[in-house]
Design a protein around this motif. Sequence first.
Motif, mmCIF file in Angstrom:
data_model
loop_
_atom_site.group_PDB
_atom_site.id
_atom_site.type_symbol
_atom_site.label_atom_id
_atom_site.label_comp_id
_atom_site.label_asym_id
_atom_site.label_seq_id
_atom_site.Cartn_x
_atom_site.Cartn_y
_atom_site.Cartn_z
ATOM 1 N N GLY A 2 25.352 -7.282 -3.181
ATOM 2 C CA GLY A 2 25.052 -5.898 -2.877
ATOM 3 C C GLY A 2 23.572 -5.660 -2.671
ATOM 4 N N TRP A 3 23.279 -4.462 -2.227
ATOM 5 C CA TRP A 3 21.905 -3.979 -2.089
ATOM 6 C C TRP A 3 21.749 -2.721 -2.926
ATOM 7 C CZ3 TRP A 3 18.004 -6.498 0.431
ATOM 8 C CH2 TRP A 3 18.364 -7.537 1.299
ATOM 9 N N VAL A 4 20.646 -2.656 -3.617
ATOM 10 C CA VAL A 4 20.301 -1.544 -4.489
ATOM 11 C C VAL A 4 18.875 -1.130 -4.130
ATOM 12 C CG1 VAL A 4 19.826 -0.883 -6.885
ATOM 13 C CG2 VAL A 4 21.834 -2.297 -6.345
ATOM 14 N N ARG A 5 18.560 0.138 -4.240
ATOM 15 C CA ARG A 5 17.197 0.568 -3.934
ATOM 16 C C ARG A 5 16.643 1.443 -5.041
ATOM 17 N NH1 ARG A 5 18.426 4.659 1.195
ATOM 18 N NH2 ARG A 5 19.358 6.364 -0.022
ATOM 19 N N GLN A 6 15.321 1.485 -5.085
ATOM 20 C CA GLN A 6 14.644 2.328 -6.076
ATOM 21 C C GLN A 6 13.468 3.016 -5.413
ATOM 22 O OE1 GLN A 6 13.301 0.333 -9.661
ATOM 23 N NE2 GLN A 6 13.342 2.263 -10.780
ATOM 24 N N ALA A 7 13.570 4.321 -5.313
ATOM 25 C CA ALA A 7 12.489 5.132 -4.755
ATOM 26 C C ALA A 7 11.472 5.429 -5.842
ATOM 27 C CB ALA A 7 13.064 6.425 -4.195
ATOM 28 N N PRO A 8 10.242 5.758 -5.457
ATOM 29 C CA PRO A 8 9.205 6.044 -6.450
ATOM 30 C C PRO A 8 9.622 7.161 -7.399
ATOM 31 C CG PRO A 8 8.228 5.818 -4.280
ATOM 32 C CD PRO A 8 9.708 5.800 -4.085
ATOM 33 N N GLY A 9 9.498 6.899 -8.685
ATOM 34 C CA GLY A 9 9.816 7.903 -9.683
ATOM 35 C C GLY A 9 11.293 8.145 -9.917
ATOM 36 N N LYS A 10 12.139 7.330 -9.291
ATOM 37 C CA LYS A 10 13.584 7.519 -9.428
ATOM 38 C C LYS A 10 14.243 6.261 -9.992
ATOM 39 C CE LYS A 10 14.089 10.947 -5.764
ATOM 40 N NZ LYS A 10 14.855 11.351 -4.549
ATOM 41 N N ARG A 40 17.146 3.256 -10.058
ATOM 42 C CA ARG A 40 17.791 2.432 -9.041
ATOM 43 C C ARG A 40 19.126 3.046 -8.650
ATOM 44 N NH1 ARG A 40 16.664 -4.011 -10.427
ATOM 45 N NH2 ARG A 40 14.384 -3.792 -10.508
ATOM 46 N N GLU A 41 19.457 2.966 -7.364
ATOM 47 C CA GLU A 41 20.724 3.493 -6.897
ATOM 48 C C GLU A 41 21.423 2.484 -6.000
ATOM 49 O OE1 GLU A 41 20.622 6.937 -4.396
ATOM 50 O OE2 GLU A 41 19.056 6.111 -3.086
ATOM 51 N N PHE A 42 22.729 2.505 -6.087
ATOM 52 C CA PHE A 42 23.570 1.634 -5.279
ATOM 53 C C PHE A 42 23.466 2.018 -3.810
ATOM 54 C CE2 PHE A 42 27.115 -0.807 -3.944
ATOM 55 C CZ PHE A 42 27.877 0.004 -3.122
ATOM 56 N N VAL A 43 23.410 0.999 -2.942
ATOM 57 C CA VAL A 43 23.359 1.236 -1.499
ATOM 58 C C VAL A 43 24.621 0.715 -0.818
ATOM 59 C CG1 VAL A 43 22.142 0.700 0.653
ATOM 60 C CG2 VAL A 43 20.842 1.159 -1.447
ATOM 61 N N ALA A 44 24.914 -0.571 -0.993
ATOM 62 C CA ALA A 44 26.061 -1.182 -0.318
ATOM 63 C C ALA A 44 26.423 -2.471 -1.037
ATOM 64 C CB ALA A 44 25.747 -1.472 1.145
ATOM 65 N N ALA A 45 27.702 -2.863 -0.940
ATOM 66 C CA ALA A 45 28.142 -4.114 -1.564
ATOM 67 C C ALA A 45 29.454 -4.557 -0.962
ATOM 68 C CB ALA A 45 28.296 -3.942 -3.079
ATOM 69 N N PRO A 82 13.066 9.415 6.095
ATOM 70 C CA PRO A 82 12.023 9.287 5.067
ATOM 71 C C PRO A 82 12.600 9.106 3.665
ATOM 72 C CG PRO A 82 11.407 10.968 6.646
ATOM 73 C CD PRO A 82 12.810 10.557 6.996
ATOM 74 N N GLU A 83 13.739 9.705 3.402
ATOM 75 C CA GLU A 83 14.351 9.569 2.078
ATOM 76 C C GLU A 83 14.938 8.189 1.821
ATOM 77 O OE1 GLU A 83 14.947 11.962 4.348
ATOM 78 O OE2 GLU A 83 17.071 12.563 4.359
ATOM 79 N N ASP A 84 14.927 7.320 2.827
ATOM 80 C CA ASP A 84 15.337 5.935 2.624
ATOM 81 C C ASP A 84 14.183 5.083 2.086
ATOM 82 O OD1 ASP A 84 17.213 6.182 5.665
ATOM 83 O OD2 ASP A 84 18.019 6.222 3.623
ATOM 84 N N THR A 85 13.004 5.653 2.000
ATOM 85 C CA THR A 85 11.852 4.922 1.491
ATOM 86 C C THR A 85 12.107 4.482 0.046
ATOM 87 O OG1 THR A 85 10.270 6.041 2.923
ATOM 88 C CG2 THR A 85 9.411 5.099 0.869
ATOM 89 N N ALA A 86 11.973 3.179 -0.197
ATOM 90 C CA ALA A 86 12.274 2.628 -1.522
ATOM 91 C C ALA A 86 11.987 1.127 -1.503
ATOM 92 C CB ALA A 86 13.732 2.869 -1.895
ATOM 93 N N VAL A 87 12.014 0.540 -2.687
ATOM 94 C CA VAL A 87 12.076 -0.921 -2.800
ATOM 95 C C VAL A 87 13.555 -1.290 -2.784
ATOM 96 C CG1 VAL A 87 11.568 -2.936 -4.206
ATOM 97 C CG2 VAL A 87 9.927 -1.043 -4.099
ATOM 98 N N TYR A 88 13.908 -2.197 -1.915
ATOM 99 C CA TYR A 88 15.296 -2.622 -1.766
ATOM 100 C C TYR A 88 15.475 -3.990 -2.416
ATOM 101 C CZ TYR A 88 16.377 1.226 1.364
ATOM 102 O OH TYR A 88 16.605 2.477 1.873
ATOM 103 N N GLN A 128 9.760 -3.826 0.095
ATOM 104 C CA GLN A 128 9.414 -2.418 0.297
ATOM 105 C C GLN A 128 9.822 -1.965 1.693
ATOM 106 O OE1 GLN A 128 7.799 -0.071 -1.868
ATOM 107 N NE2 GLN A 128 8.439 1.342 -0.239
ATOM 108 N N VAL A 129 10.494 -0.832 1.746
ATOM 109 C CA VAL A 129 10.808 -0.159 3.007
ATOM 110 C C VAL A 129 10.177 1.224 2.965
ATOM 111 C CG1 VAL A 129 12.642 0.851 4.415
ATOM 112 C CG2 VAL A 129 12.952 -1.407 3.388
ATOM 113 N N THR A 130 9.354 1.529 3.953
ATOM 114 C CA THR A 130 8.696 2.824 4.034
ATOM 115 C C THR A 130 9.015 3.450 5.382
ATOM 116 O OG1 THR A 130 6.882 2.046 2.631
ATOM 117 C CG2 THR A 130 6.512 4.064 3.898
ATOM 118 N N VAL A 131 9.565 4.656 5.343
ATOM 119 C CA VAL A 131 9.942 5.372 6.558
ATOM 120 C C VAL A 131 9.045 6.595 6.682
ATOM 121 C CG1 VAL A 131 11.806 6.436 7.867
ATOM 122 C CG2 VAL A 131 12.318 4.581 6.251
#
Length: 124
Positions: free
Chosen positions: A35-43, A45-50, A88-94, A119-122
């Motif tokens: 799977g892929w999980v992401r973590q945005a600044p100050g948030k 980790r959240e599930f993305v896909a698996a 822009p809300e997809d910006t996070a460490v993946y 790091q992904v920055t949009v």
Amino acid sequence: QVQFVESGGGLVQAGGSLRLSCAASGRTFSSYAMGWVRQAPGKEREFVAAFNWSGSSTYYADSVKGRFTISRDNDKNTVFLQMNSLKPEDTAVYYCAARASGRVPTTISSYDYWGQGTQVTVSS
């Protein structure tokens, strides 16, 4: 022990695309759910896909459904995340992550192994 190295992150404008790769080394990962999980600044980790080891069961977070696609190449021990129509809300460490056994991991606590992240920055 299996190890992962993510790549493909970067800076992209809103509406653009990126393709993340996760290369596995060590024990074969072809039987693992990935799977892929992401973590945005100050948030948190959240599930993305698996998906499961065969790719027959795939899950996406509602926020990325229709825009992101997870895939794998077991011959190359690599998992991919194709990200289109980025916002822009997809910006996070993946992070790519794996579960050695059991059901497809759709919660953060379900994963056994983690990569170091990319790091992904949009930009808007």
